[in-house]
Design a protein around this motif. Structure first.
Motif, PDB file in Angstrom:
ATOM      1  N   LYS A   1      -7.363   2.176  -5.294  1.00 62.67           N
ATOM      2  CA  LYS A   1      -6.245   3.117  -5.394  1.00 62.67           C
ATOM      3  C   LYS A   1      -4.915   2.379  -5.523  1.00 62.67           C
ATOM      4  CE  LYS A   1      -5.487   3.764  -0.390  1.00 62.67           C
ATOM      5  NZ  LYS A   1      -4.152   3.127  -0.391  1.00 62.67           N
ATOM      6  N   ASP A   2      -4.822   1.206  -4.889  1.00 60.87           N
ATOM      7  CA  ASP A   2      -3.594   0.425  -4.969  1.00 60.87           C
ATOM      8  C   ASP A   2      -3.381  -0.145  -6.368  1.00 60.87           C
ATOM      9  OD1 ASP A   2      -3.069   0.895  -2.261  1.00 60.87           O
ATOM     10  OD2 ASP A   2      -4.295  -0.816  -1.653  1.00 60.87           O
TER      11      ASP A   2
ATOM     12  N   THR B   1       0.821  -1.206   0.000  1.00 61.17           N
ATOM     13  CA  THR B   1       0.000   0.000   0.000  1.00 61.17           C
ATOM     14  C   THR B   1       0.860   1.263   0.000  1.00 61.17           C
ATOM     15  OG1 THR B   1      -0.160   0.076   2.423  1.00 61.17           O
ATOM     16  CG2 THR B   1      -1.826  -1.211   1.254  1.00 61.17           C
TER      17      THR B   1
ATOM     18  N   GLU C   1     -13.980  -2.298  -8.742  1.00 62.67           N
ATOM     19  CA  GLU C   1     -13.349  -1.028  -9.068  1.00 62.67           C
ATOM     20  C   GLU C   1     -11.880  -1.243  -9.433  1.00 62.67           C
ATOM     21  OE1 GLU C   1     -13.735   3.114  -9.716  1.00 62.67           O
ATOM     22  OE2 GLU C   1     -15.170   1.472  -9.472  1.00 62.67           O
TER      23      GLU C   1
ATOM     24  N   ARG D   1     -15.001  -3.292  -4.152  1.00 63.36           N
ATOM     25  CA  ARG D   1     -13.616  -2.858  -4.286  1.00 63.36           C
ATOM     26  C   ARG D   1     -12.879  -3.648  -5.369  1.00 63.36           C
ATOM     27  NH1 ARG D   1     -11.276  -4.296   0.373  1.00 63.36           N
ATOM     28  NH2 ARG D   1     -13.116  -4.975   1.522  1.00 63.36           N
TER      29      ARG D   1
ATOM     30  N   THR E   1     -12.712   2.853  -0.036  1.00 60.75           N
ATOM     31  CA  THR E   1     -11.728   2.963   1.046  1.00 60.75           C
ATOM     32  C   THR E   1     -12.104   2.127   2.264  1.00 60.75           C
ATOM     33  OG1 THR E   1     -12.840   4.950   1.890  1.00 60.75           O
ATOM     34  CG2 THR E   1     -11.023   5.264   0.326  1.00 60.75           C
TER      35      THR E   1
ATOM     36  N   ASP F   1       3.309   3.378  -2.054  1.00 60.57           N
ATOM     37  CA  ASP F   1       3.751   3.520  -3.444  1.00 60.57           C
ATOM     38  C   ASP F   1       5.266   3.558  -3.562  1.00 60.57           C
ATOM     39  OD1 ASP F   1       1.082   3.619  -3.951  1.00 60.57           O
ATOM     40  OD2 ASP F   1       1.031   5.727  -4.584  1.00 60.57           O
TER      41      ASP F   1
ATOM     42  N   ARG G   1      -4.601   1.275  -9.157  1.00 63.87           N
ATOM     43  CA  ARG G   1      -4.251   2.417 -10.005  1.00 63.87           C
ATOM     44  C   ARG G   1      -2.771   2.772  -9.856  1.00 63.87           C
ATOM     45  NH1 ARG G   1      -9.692   4.037  -8.689  1.00 63.87           N
ATOM     46  NH2 ARG G   1      -8.995   5.062  -6.777  1.00 63.87           N
ATOM     47  N   ALA G   2      -2.279   2.754  -8.623  1.00 66.84           N
ATOM     48  CA  ALA G   2      -0.868   3.059  -8.393  1.00 66.84           C
ATOM     49  C   ALA G   2       0.030   2.019  -9.056  1.00 66.84           C
ATOM     50  CB  ALA G   2      -0.588   3.131  -6.894  1.00 66.84           C
TER      51      ALA G   2
ATOM     52  N   ALA H   1      -9.953  -0.170 -12.882  1.00 64.84           N
ATOM     53  CA  ALA H   1      -8.634   0.470 -12.932  1.00 64.84           C
ATOM     54  C   ALA H   1      -7.721  -0.245 -13.935  1.00 64.84           C
ATOM     55  CB  ALA H   1      -8.002   0.479 -11.543  1.00 64.84           C
TER      56      ALA H   1
ATOM     57  N   HIS I   1      -7.773  -2.522  -2.528  1.00 63.35           N
ATOM     58  CA  HIS I   1      -8.405  -1.218  -2.718  1.00 63.35           C
ATOM     59  C   HIS I   1      -8.060  -0.706  -4.116  1.00 63.35           C
ATOM     60  CE1 HIS I   1      -8.358  -1.540   1.705  1.00 63.35           C
ATOM     61  NE2 HIS I   1      -9.488  -0.867   1.617  1.00 63.35           N
TER      62      HIS I   1
END
Length: 329
Positions: free
Chosen positions: A80-81, A54, A140, A137, A127, A56, A83-84, A144, A78
């Motif tokens: 966002k992870d 988690t 999503e 999640r 989140t 980056d 996407r990163a 991504a 998640h």
């Protein structure tokens, strides 16, 4: 492709994936926090980079240090992870995200990639850490992956259904193996014909490798046993492995009330069938392990472990009360 970075790599799917990659002559590095025992600690074929997926910066350091051809993201929970990671590993030959059959948002038989809609995901759900939002999640995360592919990243997604086999920390199958091993009479909820698609863990590992090597960017691939079995048939497969005769006792909602049990209290029970189409993955040349062989390995691993699944389902005393009621009918 010659080198692989497995994010995770020590617990269940990731552990089998590392073994699969080694069998196919990959140079393997695992990235994890080091909070769990590393089964490859004494294997000089496997390098390890310590880091929190988690974070980056940890992923960026791994990308620079390892420079892998393929990245397998086993512990992205998640969006966002994801996407990163798709940004950090954008130049790799393949990025494979471990999604889930829970990402599907509509009950269909079977659920098909690109046809069955995915779960929605609000900002709050994205989140959250509860199991109630797990499917949202994962869905999503899939989106991504698709967005990254549109930007030229060779990103793909693999959606397993319920995974079972050696080193399964969920102990869902262990609960049933323990019942068959210890008792002559096994309570099965409902009429035993419910279906919750399952995937043998070694087949999930091979699916991840094959998708990395042959999959198309921006695509998702379901993975599950090619032969479906009901819950009752699964119990019979276990009994066959023990070479024992058991009596399967079916119990509905009313009978289970005697033990204070609900249908959903039983591991691997699902009211509505959950079935994934695996034709798309099979078209890449993937095959699943014969069920008898997969169950034999699962039972052997169970007997070698201390897992009994006791926290996953009803206790035996409650089941005995149900059996007592049924015996009076």
């Amino acid at each position: 492709m010659d080198s692989a970075l497995v994010i995770g790599g020590t617990r269940f799917i990731g552990r089998h994936l590392v073994e699969e990659l080694l069998e196919h002559s990959y140079d393997v590095t695992i990235l994890n926090r080091g909070t769990r025992e590393n089964p490859f600690a004494d294997d000089d074929r496997v390098d390890r980079v310590e880091g929190d997926r988690t974070n980056d910066s940890a992923l960026e350091a791994a990308a620079a240090t390892v420079d892998p051809d393929a990245v397998f993201d086993c512990v992205a929970y998640h969006p966002k992870d994801v996407r990163a990671a798709t940004g950090i590993f954008a130049d790799c030959e393949a990025y494979v995200y471990v999604s889930s059959g829970a990402a599907y948002g509509r009950e269909e038989i079977p659920k098909r990639e690109g046809e069955t809609p995915l779960e929605p995901c609000t900002a709050e759900q994205a989140t959250d850490d509860s199991m109630e939002t797990y499917g949202n999640r994962k869905a999503e995360g899939d989106r991504a992956v698709f967005a990254a592919a549109e930007q030229g990243v060779n990103a793909t997604s693999v959606r397993p259904c319920v995974v079972y086999g050696p080193h399964d920390y969920t102990e869902r199958l262990d609960w049933w193996i323990d019942r068959v091993n210890r008792f002559d009479r096994v309570v099965v909820p409902g009429d035993g014909t419910n279906v919750w698609h399952r995937a043998y863990v070694e087949d999930v590992a091979s699916a991840l490798r094959i998708v990395a090597e042959r999959g198309e960017a921006g695509e998702a691939y379901n993975v599950g046993d090619r032969r479906l079995v009901t819950l009752g048939e699964m119990v019979e497969l276990i009994a066959d492995e023990f070479e024992t005769d058991i009596e399967i006792v079916h119990a509905g909602t009313r009978e289970l009330e005697a033990g204070g049990i609900e249908l959903d209290d039983f591991p691997l029970y699902r009211g509505y069938p959950h079935v994934l189409s695996t034709a798309k993955l099979a078209a890449l040349g993937w095959e699943s392990t014969p069920l008898e062989e997969a169950m034999a390995r699962s039972v052997a691993a169970h007997l070698e472990s201390d897992r009994d699944g006791s926290e996953r389902g009803p206790d035996r005393e409650a089941e005995e009360r149900v059996l007592g009621i049924l015996d009076t009918f």
